[in-house]
Design a protein around this motif. Structure first.
Motif, PDB file in Angstrom:
ATOM      1  N   GLU A   1       0.770  -1.132   0.073  1.00 12.82           N
ATOM      2  CA  GLU A   1      -0.011  -0.134   0.248  1.00 12.82           C
ATOM      3  C   GLU A   1       0.854   1.116   0.191  1.00 12.82           C
ATOM      4  OE1 GLU A   1      -3.472   0.078  -0.641  1.00 12.82           O
ATOM      5  OE2 GLU A   1      -3.191  -2.136  -0.248  1.00 12.82           O
ATOM      6  N   ASP A   2       2.225   0.788   0.317  1.00 16.69           N
ATOM      7  CA  ASP A   2       2.900   2.412   0.637  1.00 16.69           C
ATOM      8  C   ASP A   2       4.416   2.515  -0.130  1.00 16.69           C
ATOM      9  OD1 ASP A   2       4.476   0.771   2.246  1.00 16.69           O
ATOM     10  OD2 ASP A   2       4.250   2.281   3.654  1.00 16.69           O
ATOM     11  N   THR A   3       4.036   1.262  -1.603  1.00 20.70           N
ATOM     12  CA  THR A   3       4.886   0.896  -2.122  1.00 20.70           C
ATOM     13  C   THR A   3       4.608   1.914  -3.826  1.00 20.70           C
ATOM     14  OG1 THR A   3       6.495  -0.196  -0.949  1.00 20.70           O
ATOM     15  CG2 THR A   3       6.998  -0.143  -3.012  1.00 20.70           C
ATOM     16  N   LEU A   4       5.436   3.083  -4.430  1.00 21.37           N
ATOM     17  CA  LEU A   4       4.800   2.922  -5.757  1.00 21.37           C
ATOM     18  C   LEU A   4       5.764   2.486  -6.699  1.00 21.37           C
ATOM     19  CD1 LEU A   4       3.251   5.177  -7.516  1.00 21.37           C
ATOM     20  CD2 LEU A   4       5.345   6.287  -7.373  1.00 21.37           C
ATOM     21  N   ILE A   5       4.738   1.017  -7.119  1.00 16.12           N
ATOM     22  CA  ILE A   5       5.425  -0.432  -8.453  1.00 16.12           C
ATOM     23  C   ILE A   5       5.055   0.516  -9.336  1.00 16.12           C
ATOM     24  CG2 ILE A   5       5.693  -1.768  -8.722  1.00 16.12           C
ATOM     25  CD1 ILE A   5       3.740  -2.740  -6.225  1.00 16.12           C
ATOM     26  N   LEU A   6       6.649   0.618 -10.396  1.00 11.95           N
ATOM     27  CA  LEU A   6       6.138   1.315 -11.654  1.00 11.95           C
ATOM     28  C   LEU A   6       7.005   0.335 -12.360  1.00 11.95           C
ATOM     29  CD1 LEU A   6       8.190   5.281 -11.647  1.00 11.95           C
ATOM     30  CD2 LEU A   6       5.899   4.487 -10.844  1.00 11.95           C
ATOM     31  N   VAL A   7       6.903   0.094 -13.892  1.00 12.15           N
ATOM     32  CA  VAL A   7       7.463  -1.058 -14.564  1.00 12.15           C
ATOM     33  C   VAL A   7       7.834  -0.215 -15.741  1.00 12.15           C
ATOM     34  CG1 VAL A   7       7.266  -3.238 -15.994  1.00 12.15           C
ATOM     35  CG2 VAL A   7       6.268  -2.892 -14.106  1.00 12.15           C
ATOM     36  N   GLY A   8       9.164  -0.677 -16.253  1.00  9.54           N
ATOM     37  CA  GLY A   8       9.266   0.072 -17.720  1.00  9.54           C
ATOM     38  C   GLY A   8       9.914  -1.492 -18.301  1.00  9.54           C
ATOM     39  N   GLY A   9       9.978  -0.788 -19.605  1.00 10.72           N
ATOM     40  CA  GLY A   9      10.803  -1.762 -20.679  1.00 10.72           C
ATOM     41  C   GLY A   9      10.160  -2.129 -21.857  1.00 10.72           C
ATOM     42  N   ILE A  10      10.217  -3.315 -22.093  1.00 15.10           N
ATOM     43  CA  ILE A  10       9.500  -3.325 -23.296  1.00 15.10           C
ATOM     44  C   ILE A  10       8.085  -4.506 -23.155  1.00 15.10           C
ATOM     45  CG2 ILE A  10       9.037  -4.691 -25.569  1.00 15.10           C
ATOM     46  CD1 ILE A  10      11.078  -2.895 -25.386  1.00 15.10           C
ATOM     47  N   ILE A  11       6.242  -4.042 -22.719  1.00 17.12           N
ATOM     48  CA  ILE A  11       5.629  -4.288 -22.013  1.00 17.12           C
ATOM     49  C   ILE A  11       4.301  -4.220 -23.152  1.00 17.12           C
ATOM     50  CG2 ILE A  11       3.358  -3.616 -20.619  1.00 17.12           C
ATOM     51  CD1 ILE A  11       6.716  -4.612 -19.600  1.00 17.12           C
ATOM     52  N   PRO A  12       3.955  -5.200 -24.026  1.00 17.51           N
ATOM     53  CA  PRO A  12       3.353  -5.172 -25.154  1.00 17.51           C
ATOM     54  C   PRO A  12       2.107  -4.538 -23.885  1.00 17.51           C
ATOM     55  CG  PRO A  12       3.737  -7.175 -24.963  1.00 17.51           C
ATOM     56  CD  PRO A  12       4.255  -6.541 -24.170  1.00 17.51           C
ATOM     57  N   GLU A  13       0.932  -3.267 -25.012  1.00 15.44           N
ATOM     58  CA  GLU A  13       0.258  -2.511 -24.537  1.00 15.44           C
ATOM     59  C   GLU A  13      -1.077  -3.131 -24.549  1.00 15.44           C
ATOM     60  OE1 GLU A  13       0.572   0.767 -24.716  1.00 15.44           O
ATOM     61  OE2 GLU A  13      -1.430   0.700 -24.326  1.00 15.44           O
ATOM     62  N   ASP A  14      -1.604  -4.958 -24.978  1.00 15.22           N
ATOM     63  CA  ASP A  14      -2.263  -5.365 -24.000  1.00 15.22           C
ATOM     64  C   ASP A  14      -2.157  -5.406 -22.325  1.00 15.22           C
ATOM     65  OD1 ASP A  14      -3.390  -5.010 -26.126  1.00 15.22           O
ATOM     66  OD2 ASP A  14      -3.102  -7.382 -26.951  1.00 15.22           O
ATOM     67  N   ASP A  15      -0.671  -5.894 -22.475  1.00 13.98           N
ATOM     68  CA  ASP A  15      -0.669  -6.124 -21.338  1.00 13.98           C
ATOM     69  C   ASP A  15      -0.691  -5.262 -19.956  1.00 13.98           C
ATOM     70  OD1 ASP A  15      -0.239  -8.732 -22.121  1.00 13.98           O
ATOM     71  OD2 ASP A  15       1.621  -9.206 -21.805  1.00 13.98           O
ATOM     72  N   VAL A  16      -1.015  -4.123 -20.747  1.00  6.42           N
ATOM     73  CA  VAL A  16      -0.231  -2.610 -20.058  1.00  6.42           C
ATOM     74  C   VAL A  16      -1.676  -3.060 -18.124  1.00  6.42           C
ATOM     75  CG1 VAL A  16      -0.288  -0.540 -19.146  1.00  6.42           C
ATOM     76  CG2 VAL A  16       0.971  -1.470 -21.054  1.00  6.42           C
ATOM     77  N   ALA A  17      -3.126  -2.280 -18.833  1.00  6.42           N
ATOM     78  CA  ALA A  17      -4.010  -2.706 -18.238  1.00  6.42           C
ATOM     79  C   ALA A  17      -4.454  -3.815 -17.238  1.00  6.42           C
ATOM     80  CB  ALA A  17      -5.119  -2.463 -19.284  1.00  6.42           C
ATOM     81  N   GLU A  18      -3.786  -4.497 -17.542  1.00 10.23           N
ATOM     82  CA  GLU A  18      -3.609  -5.931 -16.171  1.00 10.23           C
ATOM     83  C   GLU A  18      -2.270  -5.611 -15.699  1.00 10.23           C
ATOM     84  OE1 GLU A  18      -2.653 -11.310 -15.983  1.00 10.23           O
ATOM     85  OE2 GLU A  18      -3.104  -9.985 -18.249  1.00 10.23           O
ATOM     86  N   LEU A  19      -1.235  -5.079 -15.928  1.00 10.96           N
ATOM     87  CA  LEU A  19      -0.576  -4.755 -15.386  1.00 10.96           C
ATOM     88  C   LEU A  19      -1.186  -3.553 -13.962  1.00 10.96           C
ATOM     89  CD1 LEU A  19       3.430  -4.412 -16.613  1.00 10.96           C
ATOM     90  CD2 LEU A  19       2.462  -6.443 -15.541  1.00 10.96           C
ATOM     91  N   LYS A  20      -1.779  -2.887 -14.441  1.00 16.52           N
ATOM     92  CA  LYS A  20      -2.535  -1.598 -13.292  1.00 16.52           C
ATOM     93  C   LYS A  20      -3.332  -1.850 -12.345  1.00 16.52           C
ATOM     94  CE  LYS A  20      -1.061   2.237 -16.308  1.00 16.52           C
ATOM     95  NZ  LYS A  20      -1.135   3.253 -17.071  1.00 16.52           N
ATOM     96  N   ASP A  21      -4.375  -3.557 -13.854  1.00 15.67           N
ATOM     97  CA  ASP A  21      -5.090  -3.620 -12.151  1.00 15.67           C
ATOM     98  C   ASP A  21      -4.449  -4.510 -11.565  1.00 15.67           C
ATOM     99  OD1 ASP A  21      -7.411  -2.829 -14.172  1.00 15.67           O
ATOM    100  OD2 ASP A  21      -7.185  -4.820 -15.170  1.00 15.67           O
ATOM    101  N   LEU A  22      -3.270  -4.999 -11.021  1.00 12.34           N
ATOM    102  CA  LEU A  22      -2.874  -5.167  -9.863  1.00 12.34           C
ATOM    103  C   LEU A  22      -2.180  -4.773  -9.309  1.00 12.34           C
ATOM    104  CD1 LEU A  22      -0.440  -8.351 -12.864  1.00 12.34           C
ATOM    105  CD2 LEU A  22      -2.283  -8.687 -10.725  1.00 12.34           C
TER     106      LEU A  22
END
Length: 139
Positions: free
Chosen positions: A91-112
């Motif tokens: 809850e108190d950690t801002l999680i960022l992802v960088g790299g080669i991520i297909p657009e279709d997977d971005v929403a799923e990562l954000k949902d997590l």
């Protein structure tokens, strides 16, 4: 300089998870974060999700930036998030992802629980501003 009134330094862990051996982007963002005044810890290459969770908890970071190019983001990032939840650090950690991520997977990562996904070519200023505007407030 007194501690009172001083702005708290944002603490960041830049992590490479899995077998991905390409770390130029992680080095670039770590340096940009440092130059922006953030306190930065770099995990090094080939870290297991559990190692990243341990480092994030032990270093009490505000921001966890996961750099991944291998395509294993849908397997490894959820393990990191689950580990942070186990330690009560999600809850108190801002999680960022960088790299080669297909657009279709971005929403799923954000949902997590990933706050944002930054792909190649993202201006450093955009990433830094995002961290400044979204890093969790702490006392």
């Amino acid at each position: 300089m007194s501690v009172e009134g001083a702005e708290r330094t944002i603490r960041c862990l830049v992590a490479k998870v899995g077998l991905d051996g390409h770390d130029r982007g992680a080095h670039v963002i770590a340096r940009a974060f440092r130059d922006a005044g953030f306190e930065v810890v770099y995990s090094g290459l080939h870290r297991a999700p559990e190692e990243i969770v341990q480092a994030a908890v032990q270093e009490d970071v505000d921001v966890l930036g996961i750099s991944i190019l291998s395509g294993a983001h849908n397997t490894l990032v959820p393990k990191v998030i689950d580990g942070l939840k186990e330690y009560g650090a999600f809850e108190d950690t801002l999680i960022l992802v960088g790299g080669i991520i297909p657009e279709d997977d971005v929403a799923e990562l954000k949902d997590l629980g990933v706050a944002e996904v930054f792909g190649p070519g993202t201006p450093m200023s955009e990433t830094i501003e995002f961290v400044r505007n979204n890093a969790p407030e702490r006392e």
